[in-house]
Design an enzyme around this catalytic site. Sequence first.
Site, PDB file in Angstrom:
ATOM      1  N   LYS A  70      16.055   5.703  90.462  1.00  0.00           N
ATOM      2  CA  LYS A  70      16.552   4.623  89.593  1.00  0.00           C
ATOM      3  C   LYS A  70      17.735   3.918  90.265  1.00  0.00           C
ATOM      4  O   LYS A  70      17.795   2.696  90.326  1.00  0.00           O
ATOM      5  CB  LYS A  70      16.995   5.220  88.243  1.00  0.00           C
ATOM      6  CG  LYS A  70      17.613   4.212  87.294  1.00  0.00           C
ATOM      7  CD  LYS A  70      18.257   4.881  86.072  1.00  0.00           C
ATOM      8  CE  LYS A  70      19.757   4.766  86.097  1.00  0.00           C
ATOM      9  NZ  LYS A  70      20.433   5.220  84.892  1.00  0.00           N
TER      10      LYS A  70
ATOM     11  N   THR B 253      24.818   4.774  84.203  1.00  0.00           N
ATOM     12  CA  THR B 253      24.581   3.985  85.419  1.00  0.00           C
ATOM     13  C   THR B 253      23.543   2.918  85.093  1.00  0.00           C
ATOM     14  O   THR B 253      22.398   3.250  84.765  1.00  0.00           O
ATOM     15  CB  THR B 253      24.037   4.876  86.557  1.00  0.00           C
ATOM     16  OG1 THR B 253      24.970   5.928  86.799  1.00  0.00           O
ATOM     17  CG2 THR B 253      23.858   4.071  87.830  1.00  0.00           C
TER      18      THR B 253
ATOM     19  N   LYS C  35      29.226   2.176  92.063  1.00  0.00           N
ATOM     20  CA  LYS C  35      28.338   3.331  91.839  1.00  0.00           C
ATOM     21  C   LYS C  35      27.028   3.195  92.622  1.00  0.00           C
ATOM     22  O   LYS C  35      26.588   4.133  93.286  1.00  0.00           O
ATOM     23  CB  LYS C  35      28.073   3.446  90.331  1.00  0.00           C
ATOM     24  CG  LYS C  35      26.967   4.392  89.932  1.00  0.00           C
ATOM     25  CD  LYS C  35      27.351   5.843  90.137  1.00  0.00           C
ATOM     26  CE  LYS C  35      26.151   6.742  89.824  1.00  0.00           C
ATOM     27  NZ  LYS C  35      26.422   8.129  90.135  1.00  0.00           N
TER      28      LYS C  35
ATOM     29  N   LEU D 214      24.200   6.983  78.356  1.00  0.00           N
ATOM     30  CA  LEU D 214      22.790   6.808  78.021  1.00  0.00           C
ATOM     31  C   LEU D 214      21.949   6.664  79.289  1.00  0.00           C
ATOM     32  O   LEU D 214      22.491   6.393  80.368  1.00  0.00           O
ATOM     33  CB  LEU D 214      22.646   5.565  77.131  1.00  0.00           C
ATOM     34  CG  LEU D 214      23.380   5.691  75.784  1.00  0.00           C
ATOM     35  CD1 LEU D 214      23.592   4.335  75.136  1.00  0.00           C
ATOM     36  CD2 LEU D 214      22.618   6.626  74.854  1.00  0.00           C
ATOM     37  N   PRO D 215      20.603   6.812  79.170  1.00  0.00           N
ATOM     38  CA  PRO D 215      19.781   6.824  80.388  1.00  0.00           C
ATOM     39  C   PRO D 215      19.825   5.525  81.195  1.00  0.00           C
ATOM     40  O   PRO D 215      20.052   5.566  82.404  1.00  0.00           O
ATOM     41  CB  PRO D 215      18.362   7.079  79.861  1.00  0.00           C
ATOM     42  CG  PRO D 215      18.539   7.710  78.522  1.00  0.00           C
ATOM     43  CD  PRO D 215      19.816   7.143  77.968  1.00  0.00           C
TER      44      PRO D 215
HETATM   45  P1  NAD Z   1      19.893  12.405  79.911  1.00  0.00           P
HETATM   46  O1  NAD Z   1      18.569  11.753  79.790  1.00  0.00           O
HETATM   47  O2  NAD Z   1      19.995  13.868  80.076  1.00  0.00           O
HETATM   48  O3  NAD Z   1      20.806  12.018  78.631  1.00  0.00           O
HETATM   49  C1  NAD Z   1      20.744  10.803  77.951  1.00  0.00           C
HETATM   50  C2  NAD Z   1      20.839  11.087  76.469  1.00  0.00           C
HETATM   51  O4  NAD Z   1      20.885   9.847  75.757  1.00  0.00           O
HETATM   52  C3  NAD Z   1      19.640  11.864  75.914  1.00  0.00           C
HETATM   53  O5  NAD Z   1      20.100  13.065  75.304  1.00  0.00           O
HETATM   54  C4  NAD Z   1      19.015  10.908  74.910  1.00  0.00           C
HETATM   55  O6  NAD Z   1      18.469  11.572  73.773  1.00  0.00           O
HETATM   56  C5  NAD Z   1      20.214  10.057  74.533  1.00  0.00           C
HETATM   57  N1  NAD Z   1      19.846   8.762  73.943  1.00  0.00           N
HETATM   58  C6  NAD Z   1      18.948   7.851  74.382  1.00  0.00           C
HETATM   59  N2  NAD Z   1      18.933   6.773  73.563  1.00  0.00           N
HETATM   60  C7  NAD Z   1      19.838   7.023  72.574  1.00  0.00           C
HETATM   61  C8  NAD Z   1      20.265   6.313  71.431  1.00  0.00           C
HETATM   62  N3  NAD Z   1      19.738   5.137  71.109  1.00  0.00           N
HETATM   63  N4  NAD Z   1      21.206   6.865  70.637  1.00  0.00           N
HETATM   64  C9  NAD Z   1      21.726   8.078  70.946  1.00  0.00           C
HETATM   65  N5  NAD Z   1      21.366   8.814  72.021  1.00  0.00           N
HETATM   66  C10 NAD Z   1      20.419   8.287  72.826  1.00  0.00           C
HETATM   67  O7  NAD Z   1      20.631  11.640  81.123  1.00  0.00           O
HETATM   68  P2  NAD Z   1      21.914  12.165  81.932  1.00  0.00           P
HETATM   69  O8  NAD Z   1      21.483  12.965  83.092  1.00  0.00           O
HETATM   70  O9  NAD Z   1      22.917  12.701  80.959  1.00  0.00           O
HETATM   71  O10 NAD Z   1      22.424  10.765  82.534  1.00  0.00           O
HETATM   72  C11 NAD Z   1      23.066   9.809  81.723  1.00  0.00           C
HETATM   73  C12 NAD Z   1      23.517   8.651  82.615  1.00  0.00           C
HETATM   74  O11 NAD Z   1      24.408   9.144  83.615  1.00  0.00           O
HETATM   75  C13 NAD Z   1      22.361   7.967  83.360  1.00  0.00           C
HETATM   76  O12 NAD Z   1      22.587   6.590  83.376  1.00  0.00           O
HETATM   77  C14 NAD Z   1      22.440   8.581  84.754  1.00  0.00           C
HETATM   78  O13 NAD Z   1      21.925   7.698  85.759  1.00  0.00           O
HETATM   79  C15 NAD Z   1      23.939   8.791  84.910  1.00  0.00           C
HETATM   80  N6  NAD Z   1      24.321   9.891  85.828  1.00  0.00           N
HETATM   81  C16 NAD Z   1      23.651  11.094  85.802  1.00  0.00           C
HETATM   82  C17 NAD Z   1      24.056  12.119  86.680  1.00  0.00           C
HETATM   83  C18 NAD Z   1      23.340  13.452  86.672  1.00  0.00           C
HETATM   84  O14 NAD Z   1      23.596  14.274  87.571  1.00  0.00           O
HETATM   85  N7  NAD Z   1      22.488  13.740  85.693  1.00  0.00           N
HETATM   86  C19 NAD Z   1      25.135  11.911  87.558  1.00  0.00           C
HETATM   87  C20 NAD Z   1      25.823  10.684  87.536  1.00  0.00           C
HETATM   88  C21 NAD Z   1      25.405   9.685  86.653  1.00  0.00           C
END
Ligand code: NAD
Length: 299
Positions: free
Chosen positions: A244, A94, A169, A65-66
């Site tokens: 973030k 994260t 992380k 999740l975000p």
């Molecule tokens: P994203 O915003 O693309 O995906 C998050 C998903 O969670 C969204 O599809 C959203 O609709 C869903 N969501 C939110 N609240 C919800 C709920 N209550 N129930 C169900 N679904 C829900 O984000 P991301 O890029 O996939 O990143 C996710 C996590 O991973 C973050 O914490 C980010 O910091 C970490 N991260 C991201 C990357 C990257 O390259 N994007 C790399 C390493 C770590």
Amino acid sequence: MARIAFIGLGHMGGGMAPNLARAGHDVRAFDLVPEAIEKAVQGGCSSATSAAETVTDADVVITMLPAAKHVRAVFENDVAPNAKAGALLIDCSTIDVTSAREIGAGLDELGFEFVDAPVSGGIAAAAGGSLTFMVGGSDEAFERSKPFLEPMAKAVIHAGHLGAGQAAKICNNMILGATMAVTCEAFVLAKKLGLDPQVFFEISSKASGQSWSMTSYAPLPGVGPETPADRDYEGGFAAALMLKDLKLAEEAAKSVGAYTPMGGEAEELYQRFVDRGGGDKDFSGIIKMIDDSWKVPQE
Ligand code: NAD
């Protein structure tokens, strides 16, 4: 084969959940965005109509999740009241160390085993099953979670007790943010000093300036391996997410009285880049701002 509930199918989770299905697990996937669920179904998962329904009867619950507020809400409102007794709970998002510890402790009181398991590696590694997982939790919880993380991983490392995954992380990403910013500065300076960027890349990637930001993720198009720079900084790791993580690092540093001036500088630079509209761009796109701001004193 286990029944796995996967909640959060965005850039990262959307690639990760199908890898568990491909490994033979029965993966029930949920996201607030219907198209994201549809994509997971195409990737071999089954769908659910709510997070609560997803976790019912699941042996393992995984969230991606975000931010902390989403993780807290999902575990408190959907997972804890509906997961079966003894289910293993894994959060791969994260978030800050304190929230991870509080969420884990609350779930422990309810009899659930929880690990924080944030990842390194971007969207391509999520889709390709080559993420690095940093896991915080007891030895038993780590051993229990490992087989479910391995189909999504190139490495699964036990960082230590609850919250240690998040600590590793944010320390890692503080290095990444600062090294990317200074790599961009070095490329801009090298260019202004008349060096060919490709020649500078060849030298620095084999010299002591070498880092992942230089060797594997060079921030200039046509230089080094293919990176988001070759796609006008689209895709990759969003600058807003880097900001973030740098804020999480600053918060964590304050909480323990650690001196992190370079992390603070990187945070300020990424804040400026996001304020100027760069939040959705890959974090290496900050080179555009550095190149521009370089001109400011000369005007
Ligand atoms: P994203 O915003 O693309 O995906 C998050 C998903 O969670 C969204 O599809 C959203 O609709 C869903 N969501 C939110 N609240 C919800 C709920 N209550 N129930 C169900 N679904 C829900 O984000 P991301 O890029 O996939 O990143 C996710 C996590 O991973 C973050 O914490 C980010 O910091 C970490 N991260 C991201 C990357 C990257 O390259 N994007 C790399 C390493 C770590």
